[in-house]
Design an enzyme around this catalytic site. Structure first.
Site, mmCIF file in Angstrom:
data_model
loop_
_atom_site.group_PDB
_atom_site.id
_atom_site.type_symbol
_atom_site.label_atom_id
_atom_site.label_comp_id
_atom_site.label_asym_id
_atom_site.label_seq_id
_atom_site.Cartn_x
_atom_site.Cartn_y
_atom_site.Cartn_z
ATOM 1 N N SER A 117 15.648 -37.673 -57.626
ATOM 2 C CA SER A 117 14.343 -37.684 -56.978
ATOM 3 C C SER A 117 14.471 -36.981 -55.641
ATOM 4 C CB SER A 117 13.908 -39.133 -56.742
ATOM 5 O OG SER A 117 12.813 -39.205 -55.859
ATOM 6 N N TYR A 121 15.798 -47.970 -54.026
ATOM 7 C CA TYR A 121 15.413 -46.815 -54.842
ATOM 8 C C TYR A 121 16.007 -45.525 -54.268
ATOM 9 C CZ TYR A 121 12.725 -43.197 -57.117
ATOM 10 O OH TYR A 121 12.379 -42.075 -57.818
ATOM 11 N N LYS A 132 18.980 -43.086 -56.050
ATOM 12 C CA LYS A 132 18.739 -41.675 -56.350
ATOM 13 C C LYS A 132 19.726 -40.790 -55.592
ATOM 14 C CE LYS A 132 15.595 -42.262 -59.395
ATOM 15 N NZ LYS A 132 15.795 -41.817 -60.780
#
Length: 178
Positions: free
Chosen positions: A55, A68, A72
Site C-alpha cells: 500500500s 496497518y 504494509k
C-alpha cells in the site's frame, strides 16, 4: 495545508489486540508463509513471478492506523529485499503500492469520512489489478498506482521532511472531515 490538531483520548478508542493481531496475520504472516511455500518450486524451476500487494501506507508511519501501516511497510520491505535476492535466480518479485482503492476497506476501517478517503479519491480495483499485473509481467520492482500528486511527492520527500510534521499530517488525513 491541513492543520493538524492533537487528538483527545476520548475521541478514538484503539482497536482490540485481537483485531490488530489478525491484521498482522493477514498482511504479514500469511504472505510470508505463502512465499516460503511456493519459493522452493520457483527456485527449482529457475523462474517465477510474485506480486505482493502492499500500500502507499508502506512509505510512512501511520498514526490512527499504526498496525496497518506497519504491516504494509513490512511487506514492502520484504518484497524489495526478495526482488534483489531472487532476481539472479530468475524469480521476479513486484510490490504493488496502491493509493486509496474503491473497495470496502474505507468502510471496514471506519475511514469513509476522512480526507484520505474523500469521495472521488479512490481508484477502481480493476485498474489497480491491471496495472499491478502489467508491472509484474515487466519484472518491475515496484508499481505505484492511484496516488494523488501530493502523495507521490510525499513518498519522494519523506526522508527529508520533519517527522513530527509527517505524523501530524497523516493523523489529520485519517480523522473525520469537519
Amino acid at each position: 495545508m491541513i492543520l493538524p490538531r492533537p487528538m483527545r483520548p476520548s475521541e478514538s478508542l484503539p482497536r482490540s489486540a485481537a483485531r490488530d493481531l489478525a491484521m498482522v496475520q493477514v498482511n504479514a504472516a500469511v504472505p510470508t508463509a505463502l512465499l516460503k511455500l511456493f519459493l522452493p518450486g520457483m527456485v527449482a524451476r529457475g523462474h517465477g513471478r510474485i506480486l505482493n500487494v502492499a500500500s502507499a501506507a508502506a512509505f510512512f508511519p501511520g498514526p490512527e492506523q499504526a498496525t496497518y501501516f506497519a504491516t504494509k511497510a513490512y511487506l514492502a520491505s520484504l518484497s524489495n529485499a526478495l526482488w534483489y535476492e531472487l532476481k539472479p535466480l530468475g524469480i521476479r518479485v513486484t510490490t504493488l503500492l496502491p493509493g486509496p482503492i474503491e473497495t470496502g476497506f474505507a468502510q471496514a476501517g471506519q475511514l469513509t469520512q476522512t480526507r484520505l478517503f474523500a469521495p472521488g479519491t479512490g481508484v477502481a480495483p480493476q485498474i489497480v489489478a491491471r496495472v499491478g499485473y502489467a508491472g509484474m509481467m515487466r519484472g518491475k520492482r515496484q508499481v505505484i498506482v492511484g496516488m494523488a500528486w501530493w502523495m507521490r511527492w510525499a513518498t519522494q520527500c519523506y526522508p527529508w521532511l520533519p517527522k513530527r510534521l509527517v505524523l501530524a499530517v497523516i493523523a489529520a488525513l485519517q480523522r473525520p472531515r469537519p
